[in-house]
Scaffold this active site. Structure first.
Site, PDB file in Angstrom:
ATOM      1  N   LYS A  66       0.838  -1.208   0.000  1.00 44.50           N
ATOM      2  CA  LYS A  66       0.000   0.000   0.000  1.00 44.50           C
ATOM      3  C   LYS A  66       0.871   1.256   0.000  1.00 44.50           C
ATOM      4  CE  LYS A  66      -3.902  -2.304   2.134  1.00 44.50           C
ATOM      5  NZ  LYS A  66      -4.653  -2.670   3.344  1.00 44.50           N
ATOM      6  N   GLN A 110      -4.595  -1.039   9.377  1.00 45.34           N
ATOM      7  CA  GLN A 110      -4.463  -2.383   8.818  1.00 45.34           C
ATOM      8  C   GLN A 110      -5.063  -3.403   9.782  1.00 45.34           C
ATOM      9  OE1 GLN A 110      -3.279  -3.224   5.688  1.00 45.34           O
ATOM     10  NE2 GLN A 110      -4.075  -5.245   6.234  1.00 45.34           N
ATOM     11  N   ASP A 133     -10.989   3.410   3.770  1.00 45.71           N
ATOM     12  CA  ASP A 133     -11.428   2.016   3.650  1.00 45.71           C
ATOM     13  C   ASP A 133     -12.949   1.911   3.596  1.00 45.71           C
ATOM     14  OD1 ASP A 133      -9.367   0.228   3.295  1.00 45.71           O
ATOM     15  OD2 ASP A 133      -8.924   0.001   5.432  1.00 45.71           O
TER      16      ASP A 133
END
Ligand code: NAD
Length: 313
Positions: A66, A110, A133
């Site tokens: 990422k 994460q 997200d």
């Protein structure tokens, strides 16, 4: 769409592969152009903060990817690596700081977090304007309402790939297998937003093969290797395989595989994503789009045209 109007593919041919790597590379390049344009207006590049707690090897790989892709797309990435024994209070305080930091456009935590931490509380503390997200209650609510907001990345990638294969999705029957908060449920809502007719199937669904056979677009997100057989697929349908499953081969080496029994499916589907190499690369591409979108929205600017023109909404 009627039974008399199936998605047709050239007769006698195997399914066309939907190349997620190529689609993601195209999106990454568009985000880079958009980020450079936005940086000129903002006086700084768009910025993604990535929070990683603990030493989980898979999470480390995901975060590394990422960060690398964010930086290649001309955006800044700030990593916050935390010990596995960090307290809930310390983690919540970091989220508060990132929420308040004017120089941060997107916040990604994460998952999974180390045992003992309340991941839901951490995720829900993220400012919805920075929720790249798309996992906060506000983002989920905006999706249900059809209001502007940041959409979850993997399901957005599924819709993007379906459009890439089929063009306009209006009226297509989509069967989504899996009802998780992360993938299945938002995927169903996003296909609904694309004017599809959506059936959401799950582990308690009756006669799943017969239901799956009705789909113009079959989205497999159950996390069950090879579950979707060729005779579950309507001839010519588009199959989007979200599954990422690690399976052990006969020689005891492990490999990644999707939820679709891929080889036989090639003779039934019209279009199919490989797994890996289909939906996987799209997740980060959509994260980059969301970071750019968050940066533009926070500054009251339109999404740069390089990305808006992709139709990645
Ligand atoms: P999950 O375990 O949270 O949810 C699985 C869902 O599938 C559940 O709703 C369950 O009802 C359903 N299900 C399970 N077994 C079933 C069966 N036999 N028949 C019908 N439905 C069944 O998993 P998830 O987080 O939604 O992830 C699903 C898969 O997608 C996993 O393989 C995961 O690794 C993968 N994934 C991929 C990406 C990506 O970037 N490509 C991102 C997230 C998840």
């Amino acid at each position: 769409m009627t039974e008399a109007d199936p998605i047709l593919r050239p007769s006698g041919r195997r399914a066309v592969l939907i190349d997620g790597k190529a689609a993601a590379a195209q999106i990454d390049a568009a985000v880079r152009a958009g980020a450079l344009e936005l940086a000129a207006a903002l006086g700084r590049p768009p910025c993604l903060a990535v929070v990683l707690a603990g030493e989980d090897p898979a999470s480390q790989v995901y975060v590394r990817n990422k960060v690398r892709r964010t930086e290649r797309a001309a955006m800044t990435s700030v990593e916050h690596r935390l010990p596995a024994d960090i307290s809930q209070d310390a983690l919540m305080a970091l989220i508060d700081r990132l929420n308040a930091d004017e120089g941060v456009d997107g916040i990604l935590v994460q998952l999974p977090l180390p045992a003992g931490l309340d991941a839901s509380a951490v995720v829900q503390a993220i400012d919805p304007a920075k929720d790249v997200d798309g996992l906060t209650a506000a983002s989920a609510g905006a999706l249900v309402l059809g209001a502007p907001g940041l959409r979850p990345c993997t399901p957005s990638g599924c819709v993007y790939l379906a459009r890439r294969a089929l063009g306009d999705l209006t009226g297509r029957h989509v069967v989504v297998i899996g009802r998780s908060i992360l993938v299945g449920k938002p995927a169903a809502l996003l296909f609904l937003e694309a004017d599809c007719t959506v059936t959401l199937a799950h582990s308690r669904t009756r006669d799943l093969p017969a239901l799956a056979r009705q789909a113009d677009i079959l989205v497999a997100a159950a996390g069950r290797p090879g579950m979707v057989k060729a005779d579950w697929i309507k001839p010519g349908a588009a199959v989007i395989d979200v599954g990422i499953n690690r399976v052990e081969g006969p020689d005891r080496t492990s490999r990644l595989t999707g939820d679709v029994d891929f080889e036989p499916a090639l003779d039934a589907a019209g279009f199919i994503t490989p797994a890996p190499g289909g939906v996987g690369p799209m997740t980060i591409a959509m994260l980059l789009v969301n970071t750019l979108r968050a940066a533009a929205r926070r500054a009251g600017l339109p999404l740069p045209s390089a990305v808006a023109d992709l139709g990645a909404d």
